[in-house]
Structure formats: C-alpha cells, structure tokens
Design an enzyme around this catalytic site. Structure first.
Site, PDB file in Angstrom:
ATOM      1  N   SER A 163       0.848  -1.141  -0.035  1.00 11.82           N
ATOM      2  CA  SER A 163      -0.074  -0.061   0.065  1.00 11.82           C
ATOM      3  C   SER A 163       0.860   1.230  -0.071  1.00 11.82           C
ATOM      4  O   SER A 163       2.031   1.142   0.341  1.00 11.82           O
ATOM      5  CB  SER A 163      -0.902  -0.114   1.197  1.00 11.82           C
ATOM      6  OG  SER A 163      -0.087   0.335   2.454  1.00 11.82           O
ATOM      7  N   LYS A 164       0.252   2.201  -0.144  1.00 13.38           N
ATOM      8  CA  LYS A 164       0.778   3.670  -0.270  1.00 13.38           C
ATOM      9  C   LYS A 164       1.485   3.764   1.056  1.00 13.38           C
ATOM     10  O   LYS A 164       2.862   4.363   1.307  1.00 13.38           O
ATOM     11  CB  LYS A 164      -0.312   4.637  -0.551  1.00 13.38           C
ATOM     12  CG  LYS A 164       0.280   6.143  -0.852  1.00 13.38           C
ATOM     13  CD  LYS A 164      -0.863   6.898  -1.035  1.00 13.38           C
ATOM     14  CE  LYS A 164      -1.404   7.657   0.113  1.00 13.38           C
ATOM     15  NZ  LYS A 164      -2.585   8.564  -0.036  1.00 13.38           N
ATOM     16  N   ARG A 165       0.654   3.294   2.124  1.00 14.79           N
ATOM     17  CA  ARG A 165       1.412   3.608   3.483  1.00 14.79           C
ATOM     18  C   ARG A 165       2.994   2.863   3.747  1.00 14.79           C
ATOM     19  O   ARG A 165       3.440   3.156   4.666  1.00 14.79           O
ATOM     20  CB  ARG A 165       0.365   3.026   4.601  1.00 14.79           C
ATOM     21  CG  ARG A 165      -0.711   4.378   4.825  1.00 14.79           C
ATOM     22  CD  ARG A 165      -1.607   4.181   5.652  1.00 14.79           C
ATOM     23  NE  ARG A 165      -2.528   2.815   5.199  1.00 14.79           N
ATOM     24  CZ  ARG A 165      -3.404   3.074   4.204  1.00 14.79           C
ATOM     25  NH1 ARG A 165      -3.434   4.335   3.575  1.00 14.79           N
ATOM     26  NH2 ARG A 165      -4.095   2.094   3.733  1.00 14.79           N
ATOM     27  N   ASP A 166       2.408   1.658   3.223  1.00 18.84           N
ATOM     28  CA  ASP A 166       4.084   0.874   3.240  1.00 18.84           C
ATOM     29  C   ASP A 166       5.120   1.770   2.625  1.00 18.84           C
ATOM     30  O   ASP A 166       6.115   1.591   3.529  1.00 18.84           O
ATOM     31  CB  ASP A 166       3.855  -0.539   2.434  1.00 18.84           C
ATOM     32  CG  ASP A 166       2.755  -1.437   3.068  1.00 18.84           C
ATOM     33  OD1 ASP A 166       2.669  -1.501   4.338  1.00 18.84           O
ATOM     34  OD2 ASP A 166       2.088  -1.964   2.281  1.00 18.84           O
ATOM     35  N   GLY A 167       4.909   2.167   1.680  1.00 18.45           N
ATOM     36  CA  GLY A 167       6.141   3.073   1.111  1.00 18.45           C
ATOM     37  C   GLY A 167       6.500   4.138   2.173  1.00 18.45           C
ATOM     38  O   GLY A 167       7.887   4.332   2.535  1.00 18.45           O
TER      39      GLY A 167
END
Ligand code: GLU
Length: 505
Positions: free
Chosen positions: A262-266
């Site tokens: 997900s975007k948040r993992d990045g």
C-alpha cells in the site's frame, strides 16, 4: 496460445490519484501483450464516479505512461476510432443497456433512499441488497407496476440494480488462474445505473469493452470478485462469444509477503510506491515517485515486468522491445509478487551501468548545476563514467562525485596520524615535487611514479596509498586513487596533499 487475431487490450484506470506500482504494471502487461500480438493498447479513463474525481490525476496517468515509454495507441490524448475514451463523455450510451436488462427481467428499479438503506443496515447484520432481502425493499419487484410508473414519471430518484438469481454457478476461464467459479448467493445485486444517470463501473466496463471491441481484459486481482457480475452482463447483453478473455494479475505484495503493498507501506519503509511524484491536491502532500527518487524508466519498467512474470530461463534484464517479444500472459504467476526495493535498486544500478553518461546527466542536470556551478559538462561526463559502478540511484552521482569537484571539507586526519612517520612525510614532500614537475598526469603514469617513489623510500605501497587517498577524498572511500588525482589535476592534488601535511606537522 493460438495465434491471436485483432488483439485490442485496454488499461482502464479511474483518475483518483497517483499511479501505484500495481496500476503501472497492469498498463505494462496490457501494452506488452498488445505489442507481442501486433494489437492495439487502449487507455480508457473510467471517471463515472464523480465523487472520487481528483483534478490532475488523468494528466498524471498520461505523464507516467509517457515516462515509462508505454504509449497508448488510442486514448483521450491519442484519439482513435472508438472515441470518446473518457467514460463521463459516453454517459448517454449506458442507460439503454440498463433499460434493456430491465425489459429482459435481469435488472430492476430500486427507489430506496439512503436513509431507508441505512435503517436496513442497522436492522439486518451484514445487510446486502440481494435475493435474500430485495423482496422487503422498495423496488420494481415489490411495488405495483402503476406505482413504479408513477414514481418514474414524477422524477423520484432511482437506481437500476442487476437481478441475481440465488445459487447460480458462474464460471469462466481466466488466462492466469484457469477455471474460476462463483456462486451468486455470495453476491449482492450491484447497482448498474446511479441516480445521477451515470453508470457504475460494472455496467460501464462491460458496455465499453464491447463498444471498443476489446479482445482481452487484463486487470488486477482485486477485480476478481467483480468478474461474475461482468460475466452475467456479457451473457445478457452481448453474448459470451463476444466477451474478452480475462486475466486477473497477481497482487504486488509488501516486502514481507503479508498483504497487498500500500501507499502507507512506502511511507513506513521509506521507498516509493508511485511511479512519479504525486501531490494530493486536497492536502498538498507529495508522495515521492520512482522517477524523482532517481530511477531510469527502462529499469523501472524491467523491474515491474518481473513482478509476477518471468520468461522461464532465469534472465532478469530485458529491454522494452525484448519484453514485447518474450512476454506471454500464461507465464504470469498466480501467486502474489513480493516487492523488494533492494532488488529494484539492483535493476537501476544495472541500467545505470549500461546507459551512456550523456543520457544519465539529463535528469540530474539541474542538481549538478546547483551542486557544482563551476563544473564543465565534459568534466561531469568524465566524472559520471568514473563513478558509474557505485551508483544505484541517479542523485547518488552528486554525492559520489563530490570530491572530484571540490576538496573535502573534513579529513580523517586521525587515521593518518596513527601511523605517521618522518619517512612518510619525506615521501609526500618528494611526491609533491614530482607532481609539480611532471606533465604525465594520466592515472597509469601517476601510479607507476608513485610506486617507484615508494620503493626508493623503502615504503610499502599500502603504507602511503591510504594516506594519499584520505588526503584527496577525506576518508577511506572513493574510486581508484590515481583516477582521482588524474581527474582533479596536478595543482589540486598538490594543494590537497599540502593541506593535510600542514595539519600533520
Ligand atoms: N476502472 C478500474 C480501475 O480503476 C478498471 C478495472 C478493469 O480494468 O476492469 O482499476
């Protein structure tokens, strides 16, 4: 796979934000398949959900595909025989199909208000508008026909829903997953046409895939649960013979394999998940992209292609034309592909090695000019070639070449001092004298002279080489020491040696 005729594939993003790795990979696999089979790659903007519209997102999609070098053959920007390619501009074409389904008894009008549905959700746990509940709701299945006519005539808002028979088995062949089965009892009666007259994604995707003569529909695995509704719509509206062949591409997983990336993992793990920088127009927050992080588009595309596909030989480096030739949808894996940022950088480093310095300078030209205002273009090209094998990301060229353009600000003097002797001091005095007197400043000549002088002074080469390196770059790092001396020139080499000798005195 038998020879494909008239291959037409589509990438059909909704313009709701930046393009995530998974989205670009879907575009890439569609593109590769089209090119492999001499077909057409169509970009269709799926913007029927006006509430999710984000300004700038469509533009971003085009820029990203252009950066990757995977240009559509038909699109809003490229034109084509099946225009318009933006669904909001095709609004008028969808309602007739929803009405046709009603006439066939495969869909119905639903007049329930948002409040009434909310009330049902409270009363019934896990409420779904489906065969189990629809006969208790306000729709054309439960209301008398004249009442329905009256509601329609006086402009009461309504949606049109698909009518799913309970316990029907829906089966289709997915080019990656093989036979896939669904039972309609697990599904809800999806809305096909909304109160604002816009189709939902489900109706629009089927109508447009038909209208645009799409032969193969490749999309992310997250769309698999929607497939049975699409299959039924195909069956009712256009016939299954006309239906595209489906392939649902595996998810791109977090580095540890636990769930979708997900975007948040990045943000959490410090690597990009978007192709290019994306600035959210609402929050003004920018999420870094692979491009701005210093990836070459060729490396990015190569890395993406290998997320869920391989050619079976273990080869990992493929140019875009090679990918177009080798790609096959059957070799796409069923299981999710773990994203590995270190591996992504490995691809980039490999492409940096292969790319001429002239091309590498283009994306970093501004940064170079800011960091080294006095460096000439030809010096920078030379510098790039010297440090190329140490850089995995483009901005690293700035830091890796720093000591080539300016004397180090800090010298690890303690490391030299520990083993400093008068003999070494004498050696460096003689070495600067030699440098002042020579014209032969190519790296090989300097190295021979340095070694000869060390031998004459009964010094081992390592004993003087390390101090020399530290004098030139500030520490125990950098490219071959005589390449540095040759690059910065005799005067600068002497100046750097003297600067350290003074501190050692
Ligand atoms: N509009 C969908 C998306 O945003 C496309 C799904 C499909 O390709 O059918 O990804």
């Amino acid at each position: 796979m038998p020879e494909q005729k008239n291959v037409r594939v589509r990438f059909a993003p909704s313009p709701t934000g930046g393009l995530h790795l998974g989205g670009v990979r879907t575009a890439l696999f569609n593109y590769l398949f089209a090119k492999k089979h001499g077909g057409k790659f169509i970009l269709r903007i799926e913007d029927t959900d006006q509430t999710r519209f984000v300004p700038g997102a469509e533009e971003y999609i085009f820029k990203t595909l252009a950066w990757c070098g995977i240009q559509p053959d038909e699109s809003v920007q490229h034109g084509g025989d099946f225009a318009p390619y933006r669904q909001s501009e095709r609004k008028a074409s969808y309602a007739q199909y929803a009405e046709k389904l009603i006439a066939m008894g495969k869909a119905y009008y639903a007049f329930d208000t948002a409040e009434e549905l909310e009330e049902k959700r409270k009363q019934i746990p896990n409420f779904q508008y489906s065969s189990a509940t629809r006969l208790q709701l306000k729709n054309s299945l439960t209301l008398p026909a004249d009442e329905v006519q009256k509601l329609l005539a006086n402009g009461t808002p309504y949606v049109i829903r698909i009518l799913l028979e309970p316990n029907e088995d829906i089966q289709f062949t997915d080019l990656i997953r093989g036979e896939v089965h669904f039972n309609t009892s697990t599904l809800d009666d999806k809305v096909l046409l909304k109160a604002d007259g816009m189709p939902t994604y489900h109706l629009a995707v089927v109508v447009d895939d038909f209208a645009m003569q799409i032969s193969h529909a490749f999309r992310g695995e997250e769309w698999l649960p929607s497939a049975p509704v699409h299959i039924l719509l195909w069956k009712y509206l256009f016939g299954l013979e006309a239906m595209p062949q489906w392939a649902h591409l595996p998810l791109i997983l977090k580095p540890d394999g636990n769930g979708k990336l997900s975007k948040r993992d990045g943000e959490r793990l410090g690597f990009p998940v978007f192709a290019m920088d994306w600035t959210d127009p609402k929050t003004n927050e920018t999420i870094t992209g692979f491009k701005e992080r210093g990836f070459l588009p060729q490396a990015f595309v190569n890395m993406l292609a290998l997320l869920g596909w391989n050619d079976g030989t273990g080869t990992e480096i493929f140019s875009l034309p090679e990918l177009c030739e080798k790609f096959s949808i059957e070799r796409v894996t069923k299981s999710g592909a773990k994203f590995d940022y270190e591996k992504a950088k490995w691809f980039n480093a490999a492409y940096i090695q292969k790319t001429p310095a002239e091309i590498l300078t283009i994306p970093i030209a501004d940064a170079v000019a800011a960091a080294y205002p006095n460096a000439t273009y030809s010096d920078f090209l030379k510098a790039i070639n010297l440090v190329k094998d140490r850089c995995a990301l483009l901005p690293e060229f700035i830091e890796q070449t720093a000591y080539l353009f300016a004397a180090p600000k800090k010298i690890e003097i303690a490391t030299i001092q520990e083993k400093w002797t008068t003999e070494k001091n004498t050696f460096f005095e003689q070495w600067t004298d030699f440098l002042a007197s020579t014209n032969a400043i190519d790296a090989a000549n300097l190295e021979t002279a340095f070694k000869t002088l060390a031998a004459e002074n009964n010094l081992k080469i390592g004993e003087v080489m390390l101090p020399f390196r530290i004098m030139l770059v500030g520490g125990k790092f950098g490219i071959a020491v005589f390449d540095i001396a040759s690059f910065i020139g005799v005067e600068e080499t002497i100046a750097r040696i003297r600067f350290t000798l003074q501190q050692l005195a």
